[in-house]
Design a protein around this motif. Sequence first.
Motif, short mmCIF file in Angstrom:
data_model
loop_
_atom_site.label_atom_id
_atom_site.label_comp_id
_atom_site.label_asym_id
_atom_site.label_seq_id
_atom_site.Cartn_x
_atom_site.Cartn_y
_atom_site.Cartn_z
N ALA A 181 0.86 -1.18 0.00
CA ALA A 181 0.00 0.00 0.00
C ALA A 181 0.89 1.23 0.00
O ALA A 181 2.07 1.16 0.37
CB ALA A 181 -0.92 0.00 1.22
N GLN A 182 0.34 2.36 -0.43
CA GLN A 182 1.13 3.57 -0.55
C GLN A 182 0.42 4.74 0.12
O GLN A 182 -0.78 4.70 0.38
CB GLN A 182 1.34 3.92 -2.04
N ARG A 218 33.08 2.15 16.00
CA ARG A 218 31.67 2.11 16.41
C ARG A 218 30.78 1.73 15.24
O ARG A 218 31.10 1.98 14.08
CB ARG A 218 31.23 3.47 16.96
N THR A 219 29.64 1.16 15.58
CA THR A 219 28.68 0.75 14.56
C THR A 219 27.70 1.88 14.28
O THR A 219 27.18 2.51 15.20
CB THR A 219 27.89 -0.49 15.02
N VAL A 220 27.46 2.14 13.00
CA VAL A 220 26.45 3.10 12.57
C VAL A 220 25.33 2.31 11.91
O VAL A 220 25.58 1.45 11.06
CB VAL A 220 27.04 4.12 11.57
N VAL A 221 24.10 2.59 12.30
CA VAL A 221 22.95 1.85 11.78
C VAL A 221 22.27 2.65 10.67
O VAL A 221 21.93 3.83 10.86
CB VAL A 221 21.95 1.52 12.91
N LEU A 222 22.08 2.02 9.50
CA LEU A 222 21.41 2.64 8.36
C LEU A 222 20.10 1.92 8.09
O LEU A 222 20.01 0.69 8.26
CB LEU A 222 22.28 2.58 7.10
N SER A 223 19.11 2.66 7.64
CA SER A 223 17.85 2.06 7.22
C SER A 223 17.25 2.90 6.10
O SER A 223 17.32 4.13 6.14
CB SER A 223 16.86 1.99 8.39
N GLU A 224 16.68 2.21 5.11
CA GLU A 224 15.98 2.89 4.02
C GLU A 224 14.60 2.27 3.84
O GLU A 224 14.48 1.09 3.52
CB GLU A 224 16.74 2.79 2.70
N PRO A 225 13.54 3.05 4.08
CA PRO A 225 12.19 2.52 3.85
C PRO A 225 11.86 2.55 2.36
O PRO A 225 12.38 3.38 1.62
CB PRO A 225 11.31 3.50 4.61
N LEU A 226 11.02 1.64 1.94
CA LEU A 226 10.62 1.60 0.54
C LEU A 226 9.94 2.90 0.15
O LEU A 226 9.28 3.54 0.96
CB LEU A 226 9.70 0.41 0.30
N ALA A 227 10.12 3.29 -1.11
CA ALA A 227 9.60 4.57 -1.60
C ALA A 227 8.07 4.61 -1.62
O ALA A 227 7.39 3.60 -1.40
CB ALA A 227 10.13 4.82 -3.01
N PHE A 228 7.54 5.80 -1.92
CA PHE A 228 6.11 6.05 -2.13
C PHE A 228 5.28 5.82 -0.86
O PHE A 228 4.10 5.52 -0.93
CB PHE A 228 5.55 5.21 -3.28
N ALA A 229 5.94 5.93 0.30
CA ALA A 229 5.28 5.72 1.60
C ALA A 229 4.79 4.29 1.76
O ALA A 229 3.80 4.04 2.45
CB ALA A 229 4.13 6.71 1.79
N GLU A 230 5.50 3.34 1.15
CA GLU A 230 5.14 1.93 1.33
C GLU A 230 5.70 1.37 2.64
O GLU A 230 5.20 0.36 3.15
CB GLU A 230 5.64 1.09 0.15
N ARG A 231 6.74 2.00 3.18
CA ARG A 231 7.34 1.55 4.43
C ARG A 231 7.70 2.76 5.30
O ARG A 231 7.92 3.87 4.80
CB ARG A 231 8.63 0.75 4.18
N LEU A 232 7.81 2.49 6.58
CA LEU A 232 8.29 3.48 7.56
C LEU A 232 9.48 2.86 8.27
O LEU A 232 9.39 1.76 8.82
CB LEU A 232 7.19 3.80 8.57
N SER A 233 10.62 3.54 8.24
CA SER A 233 11.78 3.08 9.01
C SER A 233 11.61 3.52 10.47
O SER A 233 11.15 4.62 10.75
CB SER A 233 13.08 3.65 8.45
N VAL A 234 12.01 2.64 11.38
CA VAL A 234 11.93 2.94 12.81
C VAL A 234 13.28 2.61 13.45
O VAL A 234 13.73 1.47 13.41
CB VAL A 234 10.81 2.13 13.51
N PHE A 235 13.93 3.63 14.01
CA PHE A 235 15.18 3.47 14.75
C PHE A 235 14.88 3.55 16.24
O PHE A 235 14.28 4.53 16.70
CB PHE A 235 16.17 4.59 14.41
N ASP A 236 15.32 2.57 16.99
CA ASP A 236 15.21 2.61 18.44
C ASP A 236 16.60 2.90 19.00
O ASP A 236 17.53 2.10 18.84
CB ASP A 236 14.67 1.30 18.99
N VAL A 237 16.73 4.05 19.66
CA VAL A 237 18.01 4.51 20.17
C VAL A 237 17.97 4.47 21.70
O VAL A 237 17.10 5.09 22.32
CB VAL A 237 18.32 5.95 19.69
N SER A 238 18.90 3.74 22.30
CA SER A 238 19.00 3.66 23.76
C SER A 238 20.19 4.47 24.23
O SER A 238 21.30 4.32 23.72
CB SER A 238 19.16 2.21 24.21
N LEU A 239 19.96 5.34 25.24
CA LEU A 239 21.03 6.16 25.79
C LEU A 239 21.19 5.89 27.28
O LEU A 239 20.24 5.51 27.97
CB LEU A 239 20.72 7.64 25.60
#
Length: 603
Positions: A79-80, A310-331
């Motif tokens: 879905a978009q 250190r590790t860097v986390v990358l994420s790319e959601p699919l285009a056209f609003a088909e996906r939402l990337s979610v990063f959970d950051v703990s401090l």
Amino acid sequence: MPLNRRKFLKKTAVTGAGVAIAGAVAAPSAQAAAGKPARPVRQPKRYALTVMGTTDLHGHVFNWDYFKNAEYKDAAGNAQGLARISTLVNRIRQEKGRENTLLVDAGDTIQGTPLTYYYAKVDPITAKGGPVHPMAQAMNAIGYDAAALGNHEFNYGIETLRKFESQLRFPLLGANAVDAKTLKPAFAPYVMKTFCVKGAPPVKVAVLGLTNPGIAIWDKAYVQGRLAFPGLEEQAAKWVPKLKSLGADVVIVSAHSGSSGTSSYGDQLPYVENSAALVAQQVPDIDAILVGHAHVEIPELRVTNAKTGRTVVLSEPLAFAERLSVFDVSLVFQKGKWAVESVASKVVNTNTVADDPKITKLLGDEHAKVVAYVNQVVGSATETLTTVEARYKDAPIIDLITKVQEDVVKAALAGTSYASLPVIAQASPFSRTSEIPAGEVTIRDLSSLYVYDNTLVAKLLTGAQVRAYLEYSAEYFVQTAADAVVDVEKLTNANNRPDYNYDYVSGLSYEIDVAQAAGSRIRNLTYRGAALDDAQQFVFAVNNYRANGGGAFPHVASAQELWSESTEIRTRISEWVTAKGVLDPKDFASVDWKLTRNGTPVF
């Protein structure tokens, strides 16, 4: 059953130990054993931040296909639309607490659908008293915190982009979009957000926006002499230390740049097109990168920084609003400051939720206007035309594009010193599903054929340069032996070249021998029945993306420009069909090329 005191005390002791572990209180000390109360060791303060990200929205507000005049559907059940994203965002904000979340975008927002075209060209936002862009309305309503510039933000010119920017209630970021003369940022480089934590200092989160260096090529007509676009790596290396010096505890990069380390424009620019992973690898102190531009889905990619380990986390959601990337950051708060303890990411599918009624209500009128616009009848077709086989057979529907381009350029050069030169044209099979049905032809039928907002340019090429251009284009096909079974699904897209980087060239006759190695496939290349003269001059009608170097085709970017215009090729096609009234292949179709193997036709 009577209470057994011994069992009760034993059970209580076990339970108490469990509580002590769960609460992370220290075991009794020697002091406590001596009768003095033990001091519990306090655990450090922690904070959990959730960063949500979208990219390459390309004007998709609703789950609607304007080209098919129906709800969007695909074989994967996707879905978009931002209306779906809004529902997901609301759900996550409710789960995490809105005050603990951030919502960002990685660019390519105001181009890509008839909806965005309509509010750029038909009812433009730049007009006096003009409308608020639907994408601005939707993103404001959803509550974005920041968005990076995409390359397609420049497709309608800087005036339209600046107007869109003024309509946003959040910053449009581009640290590497700089004034061509002063080299100072032309857009906000970053935004800093503060998150309150009870009993501890606030957490400061910086979002750095980076855009694509290819803008200098793809939208040269708009940006040349006005804006420059240095590399993402060098600009991140400049800005991230500044953000840390300003107190940023977390650094998020929103980058309109893929992660592959490749460039479609070859060596025309000294900067990498898809450099998000290189940024992660080379620039210290980045915690996460929201990736855009490449239209691929990356739930989580972990890259080790070469300087810090250190590790860097990358994420790319699919285009056209088909996906939402979610990063959970703990401090964790220790030694008087906040430190990132861990980052994890995932993508969430928008097909799991319904549209947010707030967004559908907000933009229902704009949507209805565009639906009415694209369904205007502009002519009729004598037969059905389709792109289903266009990538491996010379299809009349692509000949329509080249014919329109030839006619427009011939008319533009009439009366000039170039009027006597032959005009040839290029076009690509953008879509595998476009169809102009027999009978009434609408604007949406023609728009589905030419989905990009490209404009037309006339360049001067020699026969030798045209030959080299065709050889490069023919690299799109996978080398296939003369006796091998032909599978059309495996015949094209060699080296992952997309369909839009394969070109037909009209006005010539040639064969593409796919049994031969790349670079020596063009056979029997003729013009008007005679072998092509390498010294012959041609006027080449070409879209602005290709003319500016998109796809890295040889010679065309450096060739002399004879003429250009700002009217979209898609609009020219509509005008041509409207003027004709009847769309008949005999007026535009010709067999210019075919695939062969050692001289024998493949089909």
